[in-house]
Design a protein around this motif. Structure first.
Motif, PDB file in Angstrom:
ATOM      1  N   ILE A 136       0.831  -1.215   0.000  1.00  0.00           N
ATOM      2  CA  ILE A 136       0.000   0.000   0.000  1.00  0.00           C
ATOM      3  C   ILE A 136       0.862   1.260   0.000  1.00  0.00           C
ATOM      4  CG2 ILE A 136      -2.028  -1.110   0.974  1.00  0.00           C
ATOM      5  CD1 ILE A 136      -1.353   0.380   3.620  1.00  0.00           C
ATOM      6  N   PHE A 137       2.041   1.185   0.604  1.00  0.00           N
ATOM      7  CA  PHE A 137       2.948   2.337   0.548  1.00  0.00           C
ATOM      8  C   PHE A 137       3.332   2.627  -0.906  1.00  0.00           C
ATOM      9  CE2 PHE A 137       7.311   3.932   0.295  1.00  0.00           C
ATOM     10  CZ  PHE A 137       7.174   5.143   0.949  1.00  0.00           C
ATOM     11  N   ILE A 138       3.689   1.588  -1.649  1.00  0.00           N
ATOM     12  CA  ILE A 138       4.064   1.745  -3.062  1.00  0.00           C
ATOM     13  C   ILE A 138       2.889   2.273  -3.867  1.00  0.00           C
ATOM     14  CG2 ILE A 138       4.704   0.472  -5.156  1.00  0.00           C
ATOM     15  CD1 ILE A 138       6.386  -1.374  -3.219  1.00  0.00           C
ATOM     16  N   ILE A 139       1.713   1.718  -3.632  1.00  0.00           N
ATOM     17  CA  ILE A 139       0.514   2.163  -4.355  1.00  0.00           C
ATOM     18  C   ILE A 139       0.228   3.629  -4.059  1.00  0.00           C
ATOM     19  CG2 ILE A 139      -2.003   1.914  -4.487  1.00  0.00           C
ATOM     20  CD1 ILE A 139      -1.467  -1.174  -4.050  1.00  0.00           C
ATOM     21  N   PHE A 140       0.210   4.017  -2.782  1.00  0.00           N
ATOM     22  CA  PHE A 140      -0.035   5.413  -2.430  1.00  0.00           C
ATOM     23  C   PHE A 140       0.986   6.334  -3.079  1.00  0.00           C
ATOM     24  CE2 PHE A 140      -2.420   4.317   1.683  1.00  0.00           C
ATOM     25  CZ  PHE A 140      -3.635   4.668   1.131  1.00  0.00           C
ATOM     26  N   LYS A 141       2.243   5.969  -2.983  1.00  0.00           N
ATOM     27  CA  LYS A 141       3.307   6.806  -3.519  1.00  0.00           C
ATOM     28  C   LYS A 141       3.122   7.024  -5.011  1.00  0.00           C
ATOM     29  CE  LYS A 141       8.219   7.125  -4.217  1.00  0.00           C
ATOM     30  NZ  LYS A 141       7.990   7.466  -5.628  1.00  0.00           N
ATOM     31  N   GLN A 142       2.814   5.961  -5.740  1.00  0.00           N
ATOM     32  CA  GLN A 142       2.726   6.096  -7.192  1.00  0.00           C
ATOM     33  C   GLN A 142       1.403   6.688  -7.651  1.00  0.00           C
ATOM     34  OE1 GLN A 142       4.374   2.904  -9.533  1.00  0.00           O
ATOM     35  NE2 GLN A 142       6.093   2.670  -8.121  1.00  0.00           N
ATOM     36  N   VAL A 143       0.374   6.602  -6.845  1.00  0.00           N
ATOM     37  CA  VAL A 143      -0.889   7.264  -7.187  1.00  0.00           C
ATOM     38  C   VAL A 143      -0.775   8.765  -6.931  1.00  0.00           C
ATOM     39  CG1 VAL A 143      -3.291   7.562  -6.422  1.00  0.00           C
ATOM     40  CG2 VAL A 143      -2.425   5.296  -6.905  1.00  0.00           C
ATOM     41  N   LEU A 144      -0.054   9.125  -5.872  1.00  0.00           N
ATOM     42  CA  LEU A 144       0.007  10.533  -5.455  1.00  0.00           C
ATOM     43  C   LEU A 144       1.145  11.331  -6.090  1.00  0.00           C
ATOM     44  CD1 LEU A 144      -0.782   9.987  -1.668  1.00  0.00           C
ATOM     45  CD2 LEU A 144      -2.320  10.886  -3.425  1.00  0.00           C
ATOM     46  N   VAL A 145       2.137  10.661  -6.634  1.00  0.00           N
ATOM     47  CA  VAL A 145       3.319  11.343  -7.181  1.00  0.00           C
ATOM     48  C   VAL A 145       3.366  11.139  -8.704  1.00  0.00           C
ATOM     49  CG1 VAL A 145       5.850  11.395  -7.137  1.00  0.00           C
ATOM     50  CG2 VAL A 145       4.585  11.006  -5.018  1.00  0.00           C
ATOM     51  N   SER A 146       3.766  12.175  -9.406  1.00  0.00           N
ATOM     52  CA  SER A 146       3.862  12.032 -10.848  1.00  0.00           C
ATOM     53  C   SER A 146       5.051  11.147 -11.210  1.00  0.00           C
ATOM     54  CB  SER A 146       4.009  13.399 -11.515  1.00  0.00           C
ATOM     55  OG  SER A 146       5.306  13.911 -11.305  1.00  0.00           O
ATOM     56  N   LYS A 147       5.031  10.588 -12.406  1.00  0.00           N
ATOM     57  CA  LYS A 147       6.089   9.658 -12.842  1.00  0.00           C
ATOM     58  C   LYS A 147       7.461  10.330 -12.859  1.00  0.00           C
ATOM     59  CE  LYS A 147       7.282   6.249 -16.277  1.00  0.00           C
ATOM     60  NZ  LYS A 147       6.888   5.523 -17.423  1.00  0.00           N
ATOM     61  N   LYS A 148       7.495  11.600 -13.122  1.00  0.00           N
ATOM     62  CA  LYS A 148       8.766  12.331 -13.192  1.00  0.00           C
ATOM     63  C   LYS A 148       9.512  12.291 -11.853  1.00  0.00           C
ATOM     64  CE  LYS A 148       6.561  15.526 -16.286  1.00  0.00           C
ATOM     65  NZ  LYS A 148       5.982  16.831 -16.352  1.00  0.00           N
ATOM     66  N   LEU A 149       8.753  12.208 -10.721  1.00  0.00           N
ATOM     67  CA  LEU A 149       9.357  12.235  -9.410  1.00  0.00           C
ATOM     68  C   LEU A 149       9.550  10.847  -8.813  1.00  0.00           C
ATOM     69  CD1 LEU A 149       7.314  15.212  -7.912  1.00  0.00           C
ATOM     70  CD2 LEU A 149       9.585  15.292  -8.948  1.00  0.00           C
ATOM     71  N   ALA A 150       9.111   9.817  -9.521  1.00  0.00           N
ATOM     72  CA  ALA A 150       9.172   8.449  -8.972  1.00  0.00           C
ATOM     73  C   ALA A 150      10.613   7.958  -8.887  1.00  0.00           C
ATOM     74  CB  ALA A 150       8.367   7.506  -9.837  1.00  0.00           C
ATOM     75  N   PHE A 151      10.908   7.224  -7.818  1.00  0.00           N
ATOM     76  CA  PHE A 151      12.249   6.651  -7.667  1.00  0.00           C
ATOM     77  C   PHE A 151      12.224   5.185  -7.235  1.00  0.00           C
ATOM     78  CE2 PHE A 151      12.335   6.574  -3.064  1.00  0.00           C
ATOM     79  CZ  PHE A 151      11.498   7.615  -2.715  1.00  0.00           C
ATOM     80  N   ILE A 152      11.060   4.619  -7.000  1.00  0.00           N
ATOM     81  CA  ILE A 152      10.992   3.191  -6.620  1.00  0.00           C
ATOM     82  C   ILE A 152      10.902   2.352  -7.880  1.00  0.00           C
ATOM     83  CG2 ILE A 152       9.582   1.420  -5.507  1.00  0.00           C
ATOM     84  CD1 ILE A 152       8.947   3.309  -3.340  1.00  0.00           C
TER      85      ILE A 152
END
Length: 167
Positions: free
Chosen positions: A151-167
């Motif tokens: 759920i941490f991964i899901i929340f992070k990727q739903v709330l953050v744009s792809k440009k800022l993703a690092f996981i």
């Protein structure tokens, strides 16, 4: 078909639905974990007493009795059915995230293994196989950790744009 990273392309409405679903689901999941902690003291002896009773323990502050076969079968049946649906839905959402494929596969499959070990372990503990209390504790911990990381991964990727993703 590769779904990796598709979560970033979902419309805002679907992302909001995912957030609402995962938040509501997590309230239920973690309240269940809180109930387990309060009824077992989150230790092997507490787990054993929860299902086998503690009538012979004179130092017990609260008397507990061995669960009936019906109570055990209802617990095992209802938890395996309901939690398998929970983990399946989380796995579907997780499949759309952009993370390492091996980690993703582990997080998608591990909760099902732990689910069978945890609730199968409860049944075998009730059948007086006392070492199962350790399997129950370890698999329950792994199940909870897998859910939490997912759920941490899901929340992070739903709330953050792809440009800022690092996981």
């Amino acid at each position: 078909m590769d779904f990796s990273g598709v979560i970033y392309q979902f419309p805002k409405e679907i992302k909001f639905l995912i957030i609402a679903f995962v938040c509501t689901l997590s309230i239920g999941f973690y309240s269940g974990i809180s109930f387990v902690k309060s009824t077992t003291n989150a230790n092997p002896t507490g787990i054993e007493q929860r299902y086998l009773g503690n009538e012979e323990d004179e130092s017990a502050t609260k008397m507990m009795f061995k669960k009936s076969e019906g109570e055990i079968m209802t617990t095992v049946h209802s938890h395996i059915l309901s939690l398998s649906v929970v983990f399946f839905l989380i796995a579907i959402i997780l499949s759309t995230t952009e993370i390492n494929q091996k980690l993703k596969l582990f997080l998608m499959v591990e909760p099902f293994i732990s689910l069978v070990l945890t609730f199968g372990g409860i049944y075998f503990l009730w059948k007086e196989i006392h070492w199962m209390k350790y399997i129950i504790m370890i698999s329950g911990f792994l199940m909870t950790m897998s859910y939490t990381i997912s759920i941490f991964i899901i929340f992070k990727q739903v709330l953050v744009s792809k440009k800022l993703a690092f996981i």
